[in-house]
Write a protein that holds these residues in place. Sequence first.
Motif, PDB file in Angstrom:
ATOM      1  N   ILE A  11     -61.386 -58.465  43.615  1.00 27.02           N
ATOM      2  CA  ILE A  11     -63.011 -58.473  43.788  1.00 27.02           C
ATOM      3  C   ILE A  11     -63.596 -59.814  43.637  1.00 27.02           C
ATOM      4  O   ILE A  11     -64.742 -59.977  44.342  1.00 27.02           O
ATOM      5  N   ARG A  12     -63.190 -60.608  42.946  1.00 29.67           N
ATOM      6  CA  ARG A  12     -64.124 -61.903  42.793  1.00 29.67           C
ATOM      7  C   ARG A  12     -63.742 -62.747  44.024  1.00 29.67           C
ATOM      8  O   ARG A  12     -64.575 -63.276  44.487  1.00 29.67           O
ATOM      9  N   ALA A  13     -62.521 -62.741  44.595  1.00 26.69           N
ATOM     10  CA  ALA A  13     -62.291 -63.327  46.152  1.00 26.69           C
ATOM     11  C   ALA A  13     -63.214 -62.808  46.983  1.00 26.69           C
ATOM     12  O   ALA A  13     -63.775 -63.342  47.883  1.00 26.69           O
ATOM     13  N   ALA A  14     -63.228 -61.509  47.005  1.00 27.51           N
ATOM     14  CA  ALA A  14     -64.185 -60.738  48.247  1.00 27.51           C
ATOM     15  C   ALA A  14     -65.709 -61.037  47.866  1.00 27.51           C
ATOM     16  O   ALA A  14     -66.277 -61.328  48.805  1.00 27.51           O
ATOM     17  N   LEU A  15     -65.871 -61.269  46.788  1.00 23.07           N
ATOM     18  CA  LEU A  15     -67.461 -61.651  46.590  1.00 23.07           C
ATOM     19  C   LEU A  15     -67.810 -63.040  47.090  1.00 23.07           C
ATOM     20  O   LEU A  15     -68.656 -63.163  47.926  1.00 23.07           O
ATOM     21  N   GLY A  19     -67.461 -59.951  51.002  1.00 21.88           N
ATOM     22  CA  GLY A  19     -66.888 -58.735  50.915  1.00 21.88           C
ATOM     23  C   GLY A  19     -67.919 -57.680  50.277  1.00 21.88           C
ATOM     24  O   GLY A  19     -68.118 -56.615  50.764  1.00 21.88           O
ATOM     25  N   ILE A  20     -68.658 -58.092  49.166  1.00 15.29           N
ATOM     26  CA  ILE A  20     -69.559 -57.391  48.566  1.00 15.29           C
ATOM     27  C   ILE A  20     -70.811 -56.941  49.768  1.00 15.29           C
ATOM     28  O   ILE A  20     -71.317 -55.881  49.673  1.00 15.29           O
ATOM     29  N   ALA A  46     -69.067 -59.181  39.213  1.00 19.31           N
ATOM     30  CA  ALA A  46     -69.014 -59.276  40.440  1.00 19.31           C
ATOM     31  C   ALA A  46     -70.224 -58.578  41.335  1.00 19.31           C
ATOM     32  O   ALA A  46     -70.394 -58.627  42.428  1.00 19.31           O
ATOM     33  N   LEU A  47     -70.155 -57.172  40.615  1.00 16.58           N
ATOM     34  CA  LEU A  47     -71.180 -56.286  41.346  1.00 16.58           C
ATOM     35  C   LEU A  47     -72.507 -56.408  40.719  1.00 16.58           C
ATOM     36  O   LEU A  47     -73.777 -55.842  41.361  1.00 16.58           O
ATOM     37  N   ARG A 252     -62.848 -62.552  58.192  1.00 13.14           N
ATOM     38  CA  ARG A 252     -62.082 -61.728  57.501  1.00 13.14           C
ATOM     39  C   ARG A 252     -62.362 -62.001  55.793  1.00 13.14           C
ATOM     40  O   ARG A 252     -62.588 -63.030  55.479  1.00 13.14           O
ATOM     41  N   TRP A 253     -62.666 -60.853  55.139  1.00  9.88           N
ATOM     42  CA  TRP A 253     -62.668 -61.288  53.637  1.00  9.88           C
ATOM     43  C   TRP A 253     -61.693 -60.484  52.885  1.00  9.88           C
ATOM     44  O   TRP A 253     -61.593 -60.753  51.518  1.00  9.88           O
ATOM     45  N   SER A 254     -60.607 -59.955  53.339  1.00  8.45           N
ATOM     46  CA  SER A 254     -59.622 -59.469  52.770  1.00  8.45           C
ATOM     47  C   SER A 254     -58.495 -59.457  53.933  1.00  8.45           C
ATOM     48  O   SER A 254     -58.683 -59.387  55.218  1.00  8.45           O
TER      49      SER A 254
END
Length: 270
Positions: A11-15, A19-20, A46-47, A252-254
């Motif tokens: 989730i932190r990498a996605a942020l 990604g968020i 993260a949120l 891409r975020w994932s």
Amino acid sequence: MLLVSANVNGIRAALRRGGIDWLVASGADVIALQEVRADDAQLRDALSDSVFAGWEVAHSPSSVKGHAGVAVLTRHAVKDVRTGVGDEFDGQGRWLEADVVVDGEVVTVASAYVHTGQAGTPRQEEKERFLAAVGDRVGEWAADGRLGVVTGDLNVAHTQDDLKNWKGNRGKAGFLPAEQAHLDRWGAEHGLVDVTRRLHGPGPGPYTWWSWRGQAFDNDSGWRIDYQLATAPLAARAVRASIGRADSYAERWSDHAPVLVEYAVGAGAV
């Protein structure tokens, strides 16, 4: 109800990768996350700068730091939350189900992160025990006729239509007949419906995972291992499905793409 399922690859990498922001822009009502790789505080952090800060958040982290973890986020009220599908898998952060109340109707949303496995090893045996345990659980769903859906990264390409290089992956984890048989049973014995496949039609694809390496993404040499498998009563209300594939490698975020399905749920939906 727009339900988005996404393996966020941390989730932190996605942020950091946007990604968020993507999830916010999707307009989702409910979001199921896999590979959160965070504790409760890290997930909340993260949120914190997004609309999700005000949402209901159910989270089942792994007891191993930086590993696995599943969550369900929703703008709706949550009636109940359950984690785990058997004592063997407690603390692994691989299963969470939330009873989400949408205009008076309750929908059970499960977020699942199945083991990667490795053919011919104890890791594979554990993976198949987990798949069997999920089968037992959805059998209980079928028995009580609930509106329910298993979402997430199942790490199984169900058929040849779900894997670009299926010939080259015969005998490998993720494309083993024994794994595929579990998904067969979930449908035949418990009535789960692969709503993306039903609404999309025959393949090949649409794929949901591509290696970060080489030209896999650009060549669309992928796997479809992320699903929304709904009980028959909920599958009958699935009206729209898509895959949130990035427009380019740079966006891409994932290494996974989200799976989006809209269901006619709530007051006046039926």
